[in-house]
Design an enzyme around this catalytic site. Structure first.
Site, mmCIF file in Angstrom:
data_model
loop_
_atom_site.group_PDB
_atom_site.id
_atom_site.type_symbol
_atom_site.label_atom_id
_atom_site.label_comp_id
_atom_site.label_asym_id
_atom_site.label_seq_id
_atom_site.Cartn_x
_atom_site.Cartn_y
_atom_site.Cartn_z
ATOM 1 N N SER A 1 0.821 -1.216 0.000
ATOM 2 C CA SER A 1 0.000 0.000 0.000
ATOM 3 C C SER A 1 0.855 1.266 0.000
ATOM 4 O O SER A 1 0.326 2.372 0.024
ATOM 5 C CB SER A 1 -0.917 -0.003 1.228
ATOM 6 N N ASN B 1 -1.951 -2.567 13.167
ATOM 7 C CA ASN B 1 -3.412 -2.410 13.151
ATOM 8 C C ASN B 1 -3.871 -1.185 13.951
ATOM 9 O O ASN B 1 -4.693 -0.414 13.487
ATOM 10 C CB ASN B 1 -4.086 -3.682 13.670
ATOM 11 N N THR C 1 -40.422 26.761 -8.665
ATOM 12 C CA THR C 1 -40.705 25.393 -8.234
ATOM 13 C C THR C 1 -40.940 24.636 -9.530
ATOM 14 O O THR C 1 -41.482 25.209 -10.490
ATOM 15 C CB THR C 1 -41.949 25.310 -7.321
ATOM 16 N N HIS C 2 -40.499 23.403 -9.583
ATOM 17 C CA HIS C 2 -40.558 22.626 -10.839
ATOM 18 C C HIS C 2 -39.806 23.333 -11.969
ATOM 19 O O HIS C 2 -40.104 23.127 -13.138
ATOM 20 C CB HIS C 2 -42.006 22.368 -11.273
ATOM 21 N N SER D 1 -14.569 26.883 -26.738
ATOM 22 C CA SER D 1 -14.720 25.711 -27.589
ATOM 23 C C SER D 1 -13.727 25.834 -28.731
ATOM 24 O O SER D 1 -13.481 26.930 -29.234
ATOM 25 C CB SER D 1 -16.147 25.655 -28.139
ATOM 26 N N LYS E 1 -18.551 30.294 -27.863
ATOM 27 C CA LYS E 1 -18.793 29.562 -26.618
ATOM 28 C C LYS E 1 -17.929 30.029 -25.459
ATOM 29 O O LYS E 1 -16.755 30.302 -25.609
ATOM 30 C CB LYS E 1 -18.523 28.057 -26.826
ATOM 31 N N ASN F 1 -17.757 28.200 -21.838
ATOM 32 C CA ASN F 1 -18.355 27.068 -21.113
ATOM 33 C C ASN F 1 -18.103 27.150 -19.610
ATOM 34 O O ASN F 1 -16.980 27.439 -19.185
ATOM 35 C CB ASN F 1 -17.792 25.753 -21.651
ATOM 36 N N GLU G 1 -19.507 22.780 -13.875
ATOM 37 C CA GLU G 1 -19.818 21.474 -14.473
ATOM 38 C C GLU G 1 -18.964 20.372 -13.839
ATOM 39 O O GLU G 1 -19.443 19.279 -13.562
ATOM 40 C CB GLU G 1 -19.572 21.502 -15.980
ATOM 41 N N TYR H 1 -9.393 -6.694 12.793
ATOM 42 C CA TYR H 1 -8.789 -6.150 11.569
ATOM 43 C C TYR H 1 -8.786 -7.172 10.445
ATOM 44 O O TYR H 1 -8.509 -8.351 10.658
ATOM 45 C CB TYR H 1 -7.344 -5.700 11.837
ATOM 46 N N GLN I 1 -7.285 -2.044 4.126
ATOM 47 C CA GLN I 1 -6.276 -1.288 3.394
ATOM 48 C C GLN I 1 -6.915 -0.535 2.223
ATOM 49 O O GLN I 1 -6.374 0.468 1.757
ATOM 50 C CB GLN I 1 -5.189 -2.249 2.895
HETATM 51 N N1 ARG Z 1 -1.259 -1.294 5.230
HETATM 52 C C1 ARG Z 1 -2.163 -1.787 6.190
HETATM 53 C C2 ARG Z 1 -3.507 -1.095 6.113
HETATM 54 O O1 ARG Z 1 -3.577 -0.114 5.464
HETATM 55 C C3 ARG Z 1 -1.592 -1.582 7.553
HETATM 56 C C4 ARG Z 1 -2.066 -2.569 8.553
HETATM 57 C C5 ARG Z 1 -1.589 -3.907 8.177
HETATM 58 N N2 ARG Z 1 -1.830 -4.852 9.175
HETATM 59 C C6 ARG Z 1 -1.717 -6.167 8.974
HETATM 60 N N3 ARG Z 1 -1.954 -6.945 9.952
HETATM 61 N N4 ARG Z 1 -1.350 -6.637 7.794
HETATM 62 O O2 ARG Z 1 -4.495 -1.524 6.654
#
Ligand code: ARG
Length: 473
Positions: free
Chosen positions: A29, A116, A161-162, A283, A289, A291, A296, A323, A328
């Site tokens: 991650s 965790n 309204t509407h 445009s 134009k 825009n 938007e 957990y 993640q």
């Molecule tokens: N990268 C993990 C997360 O975002 C961190 C916690 C990972 N914990 C584990 N027991 N693998 O949740």
């Protein structure tokens, strides 16, 4: 056990072979969670302080850890830090760099905690900062709305309204409606901030830890209101992130509705406002134009924020305690929600004060749409006619006006009397747009005096808001 292949230092003890290269990439991650580094380091410093206080770390170890972590924070901030996907996430990248820099003391930092509770702490700290920045942007936008609403307190436009012309309103009143929506969004985020501001540190993997930790101490160091009450809940639930995304989705929905109005108003069919050129694009094929890209895009981005809310709800719904790695997946939707929200609020806060208001076009549209028909009915009721009969008579007068291409105020007294013989010449006062809006003179009404009162109240509220917010952080 084969030692031929390198295995992850942090947890490789029981493993007989290296992680598959694809799996390493798939489970890592660090690509996206590295943006938590500042909060991860703050959490680690508080944890080290707490471990020292209870005698698990020595002062010297604590000093080495804190100095090492601060140096790493500086490296990351300067772009001098090398992130490694093999080290999975932000937590292990930093811990491994710390150990490389200070030796054995670095290996002791993870005593009495787990990734965790660490990640649950990081996200809360990160989100708390984001909420504070978002609250400030909401306030900036509300301040802009109040300024323009005061300036346009007498500006008459058709209320719909509407999307059909209903009754005259003032543009200031319309803008103060946006102000109210944002005020509720602001209080929803304050609420969310209160609930998330508890420290999961010490929950460890899920059951707590056998070290004599002081959870109140680390919580206080991090500005939390106290520790969370249940270790299993602490590491598993992401309801605070979901709550934030829900508040963000509502806020985006409000901005989206306002965007839709700006887009309509800026069109050649309405011409109520002109968006400054710097908020628009042209445009490549149609030279005429201009825009309204910014509103938007805000309207469009509302879809992705709502999508993130649904993603997080779906992520959570099947998870048993405690957990699970599923969690993640909370980060990318959460990060993108905060980024998108901040950008959209900023766009609005910059755009609103720069709106060029076409008062003549607003007034012309209100005049052309029989917007004072209700006022004529109310006039007849004051003369003693039951409301339903008055409604019927005015309906016929409107049909007559449509047939001859004129507004009610343009019909002669004799023509009006065909529909209700009691009508007198004082009727023309109620058929004016000014008379119509001025008559709605009660709290929450569109009368210019009421808009000015709402503006004054809003200024008071915004001034009072500034004080407690500073005290919170
Ligand atoms: N990268 C993990 C997360 O975002 C961190 C916690 C990972 N914990 C584990 N027991 N693998 O949740």
């Amino acid at each position: 056990m084969s030692q031929d292949k390198p295995v992850n230092q942090a947890w490789g003890g029981r493993f007989g072979e290296a992680t598959d290269a694809f799996v390493a990439r798939f489970t890592a991650s660090v690509r996206f969670d590295q943006r938590l580094y500042r909060h991860d380091i703050a959490g680690s410093i508080a944890h080290a302080e707490m471990l020292t206080r209870v005698g698990v770390l020595t002062q010297a170890e604590r000093d080495a850890i804190v100095a090492g972590l601060k140096a790493i924070a500086a490296q990351i901030a300067d772009g001098r830090f090398t992130w490694s996907e093999a080290l999975e996430d932000v937590h292990m990248n930093i811990e491994s760099a710390l150990t490389a820099a200070i030796g054995t003391a670095g290996k002791k930092l993870h005593t009495g905690r787990s990734r965790n509770d660490q990640v649950a702490t990081d996200i809360r700290l990160w989100l708390r900062d984001e909420i504070d920045a978002i609250l400030a942007e909401i306030t900036r936008l509300q301040q802009a709305l109040v300024e323009v609403a005061e300036r346009e307190a007498d500006t008459i436009m058709p209320g719909f309204t509407h999307l059909q012309t209903a009754q005259p309103v003032t543009f200031g009143h319309h803008l103060m409606a946006w102000y109210e929506m944002l005020g509720r969004d602001h209080s929803r985020l304050i609420d969310c901030r209160k609930r998330l501001n508890r420290s999961p540190l010490g929950a460890a993997a899920l059951a707590g830890t056998s070290y004599p930790i002081d959870r109140h101490h680390s919580a206080a160091l991090l500005g939390f209101d106290g520790p969370t009450a249940n270790s299993m809940d602490s590491v598993s639930d992401r309801d605070f992130a979901i709550e934030f995304c829900a508040a963000a989705s509502l806020l985006m929905t409000h901005l989206s509705r306002a965007s839709e109005e700006l887009i309509l108003w800026a069109s050649a069919q309405f011409r109520f406002v002109d968006l400054p050129d710097r908020f628009c694009t042209g445009s490549s094929i149609m030279p005429q134009k201009k825009n309204p890209d910014v509103p938007e895009l805000v309207r469009g981005k509302t879809g992705r924020v709502t999508g993130h809310l649904v993603a997080l709800l779906t992520l959570m719904k099947g998870q048993p305690l405690a957990y699970n790695k599923d969690n993640q997946e909370d980060k990318e939707p959460l990060f993108d929600t905060a980024d998108t929200l901040r950008d959209c609020l900023r766009a609005f806060a910059d755009m609103v004060p720069a709106l060029q208001v076409n008062r003549a076009a607003m007034r012309g549209a209100a005049r052309a749409g029989y917007a004072t028909a209700t006022d004529l009915a109310d006039y007849l009721v004051r003369q003693g006619l039951p409301f339903r009969d008055a409604h019927e008579a005015v309906g016929k007068a409107v049909a007559h006006g449509i047939a001859s291409g004129r507004d009610l105020a343009e019909l002669s007294l004799d023509e009006l009397r065909v529909f209700a013989p009691t009508i007198a010449s004082d009727v023309f006062a109620v058929l004016t747009l000014e008379g119509s809006v001025a008559a709605r003179d009660h709290i929450g009404g569109t009368a210019p005096t009421q808009v000015r009162a709402a503006v004054a109240q809003a200024r008071d509220d915004l001034a009072r808001r500034a004080a407690p917010l500073q005290a919170q952080s």
